[in-house]
Scaffold this motif. Structure first.
Motif, PDB file in Angstrom:
ATOM      1  N   ARG A 234      50.417  22.336 -23.915  1.00  0.00           N
ATOM      2  CA  ARG A 234      49.837  23.658 -24.100  1.00  0.00           C
ATOM      3  C   ARG A 234      50.257  24.656 -23.031  1.00  0.00           C
ATOM      4  NH1 ARG A 234      45.971  20.249 -22.096  1.00  0.00           N
ATOM      5  NH2 ARG A 234      44.451  21.095 -20.611  1.00  0.00           N
ATOM      6  N   LEU A 235      50.394  25.887 -23.474  1.00  0.00           N
ATOM      7  CA  LEU A 235      50.860  26.979 -22.619  1.00  0.00           C
ATOM      8  C   LEU A 235      49.972  28.175 -22.845  1.00  0.00           C
ATOM      9  CD1 LEU A 235      54.574  27.009 -23.824  1.00  0.00           C
ATOM     10  CD2 LEU A 235      53.836  26.116 -21.620  1.00  0.00           C
ATOM     11  N   GLN A 236      49.847  28.998 -21.821  1.00  0.00           N
ATOM     12  CA  GLN A 236      49.168  30.275 -21.985  1.00  0.00           C
ATOM     13  C   GLN A 236      50.221  31.300 -22.388  1.00  0.00           C
ATOM     14  OE1 GLN A 236      45.702  30.486 -21.140  1.00  0.00           O
ATOM     15  NE2 GLN A 236      45.760  32.431 -22.237  1.00  0.00           N
ATOM     16  N   ILE A 241      46.234  30.233 -26.330  1.00  0.00           N
ATOM     17  CA  ILE A 241      46.788  28.949 -25.910  1.00  0.00           C
ATOM     18  C   ILE A 241      47.646  28.430 -27.054  1.00  0.00           C
ATOM     19  CG2 ILE A 241      46.241  26.559 -25.372  1.00  0.00           C
ATOM     20  CD1 ILE A 241      43.969  27.532 -23.712  1.00  0.00           C
TER      21      ILE A 241
END
Ligand SMILES: Cc1cc2nc3c(=O)[nH]c(=O)nc-3n(C[C@H](O)[C@H](O)[C@H](O)COP(=O)(O)OP(=O)(O)OC[C@H]3O[C@@H](n4cnc5c(N)ncnc54)[C@H](O)[C@@H]3O)c2cc1C
Ligand SMILES: Cc1cc2nc3c(=O)[nH]c(=O)nc-3n(C[C@H](O)[C@H](O)[C@H](O)COP(=O)(O)OP(=O)(O)OC[C@H]3O[C@@H](n4cnc5c(N)ncnc54)[C@H](O)[C@@H]3O)c2cc1C
Ligand code: SF4
Ligand code: SF4
Ligand code: FES
Lengths: 296, 462
Positions: A234-236, A241
């Motif tokens: 997961r990434l911002q 997200i």
């Protein structure tokens, strides 16, 4: 079992392999990736699809040795097999989905850093085959880590090669070349696609934001399953997200939180360092290398 | 002789010892104990227990065989209804299913149906008793997506009817949640799951791993290009949810799926495997379901002090009573009526603690349970290095978004009928967690059976 048909060392610690995987080869598009697992006890390692041959049913991968698994991969020869080879995963590059006519009107800049040249190549080649010539910058630490120069030359509009230490081509980081092309030569780009180490993508994005060039990056966070099941990737991105394996791996570079992503990719650093030591030193590995003060 | 009011007790590993290993907790009955327990079944004419079993195992009939010592025969009775008895005997919520309906339970304890089923199935695995399949194939090709309990059951049932079934699985191992989710200490992978899947193979079912439907190929292409006449979707509900609180992307925050996958599927607890896991010294598991119990007990075995942080009270814990009991015995600490507000991280984004708030129970909500509400001003911080989010999962959109004409509801679940698994798309059937959202093994198996029946009727009338 997935057979390796070709294995070669492209440059220092960088390897290329053609692997027989007909299901993957029949459906893949530029921008997608595979997950490769060596044997029963191996890790699931994500690698970008660098080229494919639908007729022969093969996929080309290019990887750099960074940890224990890629080190083991490097030891494989033509005729050896991977136990597992899953894909294609992730979404195809946006370019492939775009309307060809509008694409032809666009000025496109690719920025490839290190092994990033490998995933950039199929996109440039795809565009070339569809009558679009894109400019490409390849950056490498030093001359003997440079890959795919000839191949890229054949499909790129203009190719600019630069090395950090000036041992080949131009001298300096890829960002320096972008500044030259835009600020000095006055080139106008409608979109930039940057693929490489996170630190490179971060600085490219800081620059292109300033220059007002929309930028797409291909993120490579730590992954486990690659199918959206674990959330490790997961990434911002902006205020959302995203799971890189199903929502990406390509994202709007101006929205990605690179600082967080870089910290996340360090998560297993010490653990991995130990695995690597164990692999290199075999049974003689006993925890205390002299530098770290033992395993306490 | 068995005490007619009480189950013959089952042997378990000592809590202190098992909290440090991944060996199975429950040791099961031996033949003597099983035959003893079997005498407690009064072989009801109108057996209520069968109604409680989603795959309708003829429970009195198999227990009767156990009582007589005919274990192989008992296995064949079960085999008529279930392809995975060694699994179900271990993980079915029997107390609310078959045993919940057993007449013996009215006055005293119900017959220990699950443990008897487990004994029979383990006996069959040990003695390599073959399941009875079809004599010959009928030449019709069926594709099954996903090798979890719903897919395996559907495939097994269709193979018994003579269909040529191929199961496509995205991961590199077969079994779905049985291999990546439920831990070794509750459900041994090699000894039980792999062997039970072997029995499905013996029925003639083919398996292809590493095929992600929606990516490697699509349902439409399976039917148009590879001549599959019908498809069953048993792709589960694998997409983990997060809370959306600050700090949740910190290093050391995992979904339960990631934590359990690393430990179970990738065997990170075993040093000879390459995949790493951050064991953690002090771990909080957020949530109160079976998945939370599994994550907590796994972290405990990896050496951590473990807290289960749950916003309601003990009575509302959704996990099975047996699991909560086991967790407590092993030293898991329950921080009830407590809810996370923020995860605190250090300068490297590594978890250093969690800010939580105390809760109290208010009016009942839509689920009928009393709704937890925050007690104003009761925030406090706890020190931690690992947080495992176990808040539930939803179906992955990979299949629904790549299949023309397949309808889903607002929870992203595939819409399918309960009695035969029929979806909005012709020749496509579905069941299990992909349809219901996260549920249970036995309900998924029931849905797999229904799907097999639906497909058989569809192709018979075509
Ligand atoms: C979608 C995607 C595509 C990729 N394509 C390529 C490619 O074409 N060629 C290539 O060489 N590499 C690629 N990578 C990176 C590659 O997967 C990692 O280098 C590999 O997993 C390292 O495995 P290892 O066991 O050798 O090292 P690891 O055991 O994983 O660890 C080595 C070090 O690298 C860090 N690390 C772990 N995983 C990753 C990761 N995914 N990316 C970056 N650092 C990581 C660890 O923190 C550790 O410090 C890609 C990654 C993703 C997610
Ligand atoms: C940690 C944990 C503990 C649990 N404990 C219990 C318990 O004690 N008792 C109980 O009854 N239930 C328990 N459950 C719930 C139970 O495991 C599930 O309800 C059940 O496994 C659902 O079965 P299924 O066949 O629908 O899906 P799954 O078991 O989820 O299997 C789906 C399979 O499909 C594959 N798949 C998904 N998408 C694709 C695709 N696009 N292409 C190909 N393959 C795909 C997946 O990789 C997976 O293997 C637990 C669940 C978890 C996570
Ligand atoms: S399958 Fe589950 S519900 Fe059915 S009899 Fe066995 S334990 Fe009970
Ligand atoms: S209800 Fe209980 S006693 Fe009656 S047949 Fe079923 S298991 Fe036996
Ligand atoms: S790698 Fe597991 S969700 Fe993306």
């Amino acid at each position: 079992m997935y057979k390796i048909l070709k294995a070669e060392e492209l440059a220092d610690k960088i390897y290329l392999m053609d692997v027989h995987a007909p299901r993957v080869a029949s459906h893949c598009q530029p921008g997608q990736f595979v997950i490769v697992k060596l044997d029963d006890k191996g890790e699931r390692i994500p690698l970008t699809i660098c080229d494919y041959d639908r007729e022969a049913g093969t996929i080309t991968i290019v990887f750099q040795i960074v940890g224990a698994s890629t080190e083991k991969f490097a030891g494989l020869k033509a005729g050896d097999t991977f136990r597992d080879f899953t894909g294609p995963l992730g979404c195809a590059s946006e370019l492939v989905e775009e309307d060809l006519e509008s694409l032809k009107k666009k000025k496109i800049l690719f920025v490839a850093g290190g092994v990033g040249a490998a995933p950039v190549y199929p996109q440039v080649k795809w565009l070339h085959n569809h009558g679009v010539d894109a400019d490409v910058i390849i950056g490498s630490k030093t001359q003997n880590m440079l890959i795919l120069e000839k191949e890229m030359e054949a499909v790129a509009g203009n190719l600019y090669v630069t090395t950090d230490d000036g041992s080949y081509g131009r001298s300096g980081m890829v960002t320096k070349v972008i500044e030259e092309l835009v600020k000095e030569k006055g080139n106008q780009y409608d979109v930039c696609i940057a693929i490489g180490p996170m630190i490179m993508m971060k600085f490219v994005c800081l620059l292109t934001k300033e220059l007002n060039i929309p930028t797409v990056v291909s993120m490579n966070p730590i992954m486990v399953d690659g199918t959206g099941m674990c959330g490790a990737c997961r990434l911002q991105v902006g205020d959302e997200i995203k799971f890189a394996c199903v929502d990406g791996p390509e994202f709007d570079g101006h929205l990605v939180d690179f600082n967080q992503a870089m910290k996340r990719s360090q998560m297993y650093k010490t653990l991995e360092g130990r695995a690597m030591l164990k692999l290199q030193e075999g049974d003689t590995h006993h925890g205390g290398c002299g530098n770290c003060g033992g395993e306490d | 002789m068995a005490d007619m009011l009480k189950k013959v007790p089952v042997r378990e590993q000592d809590p202190q010892v098992r909290a440090t290993n991944f060996e199975e907790v429950c040791l099961g009955y031996n033949q003597e104990e099983a035959m003893d327990e079997a005498t407690r079944c009064i072989n009801c004419k109108n057996a209520k227990c069968i109604e409680g079993c989603p795959v309708s195992i003829n429970i009195p009939a198999f227990i009767h065989e156990v009582k007589e010592g005919n274990i192989e025969e008992a296995y064949h009775v079960i085999g008529k209804s279930s392809a995975l008895p060694a699994v179900c005997g271990r993980v079915c919520p029997q107390e609310s299913q078959c045993e919940g309906k057993c007449i013996r339970g009215i006055k005293g304890e119900p017959v220990s149906i699950g443990k008897l089923e487990r004994f029979v199935a383990d006996y069959a695995l040990e003695h390599d008793i073959k399941p009875t399949g079809a004599e010959s194939t009928n030449g019709h090709k069926i594709a099954v997506i996903g090798s979890g309990p719903s897919g395996l059951t559907c495939a097994g049932d269709l193979a018994k009817l003579g269909y040529e079934v191929t199961v496509f699985e995205a991961l590199h191992e077969l079994g779905g949640v049985l291999v990546y989710g439920i831990p070794e200490f509750r459900l041994p992978k090699q000894k039980v799951v792999a062997k039970e899947i072997e029995k499905v193979k013996e029925l003639g079912v083919k398996f292809e791993t590493n095929v992600v439907i929606g990516k490697s190929t699509t349902i439409d292409q399976l039917m148009e290009e590879e001549d599959f006449e019908a498809v069953f979707i048993g792709s589960g509900a694998g997409l983990p949810m997060f809370m959306g609180i600050p700090g949740e992307n910190g290093n050391g925050v995992f979904s339960a799926n990631e934590y359990l996958t690393r430990s179970n599927l990738m065997k990170a607890f075993d040093d000879s495997y390459d995949t790493p896991i951050v064991a953690g010294k002090k771990v909080a598991v957020v949530g109160g379901g079976n998945v939370a119990m599994d994550a907590a007990r796994t972290a405990k075995r990896l050496g951590a002090e473990v807290h289960v942080v749950y916003r309601r009270s003990e009575a509302e814990l959704p996990a099975r009573v047996e699991e909560v009991h086991h967790a407590k015995e092993e030293g898991i600490i329950f921080d009830l009526l407590t809810n996370p507000k923020e995860i605190l991280v250090d300068e490297n984004d590594a978890v250093k603690g969690m800010k939580v708030v105390k809760m109290e129970l208010g009016e009942p909500d839509a689920s009928g349970r009393r709704r937890p509400v925050e007690i104003a001003g009761s925030e406090y911080e706890i020190e931690l290095d690992t947080v495992i989010m176990s808040l539930g999962t939803s179906p992955n959109p990979l299949i629904s978004s790549t299949t023309k004409g397949l309808d889903i509801n607002n929870r992203k679940c595939i819409i399918a009928t309960e009695e035969d698994g029929k979806t909005s798309k012709a020749a496509v059937y579905a069941g299990g967690d992909a349809v219901t959202g996260a549920a249970t093994v036995i309900l998924a198996m029931g849905a797999g059976k229904a799907g097999a029946k639906g497909i058989h009727e569809y192709l018979s009338n075509k």
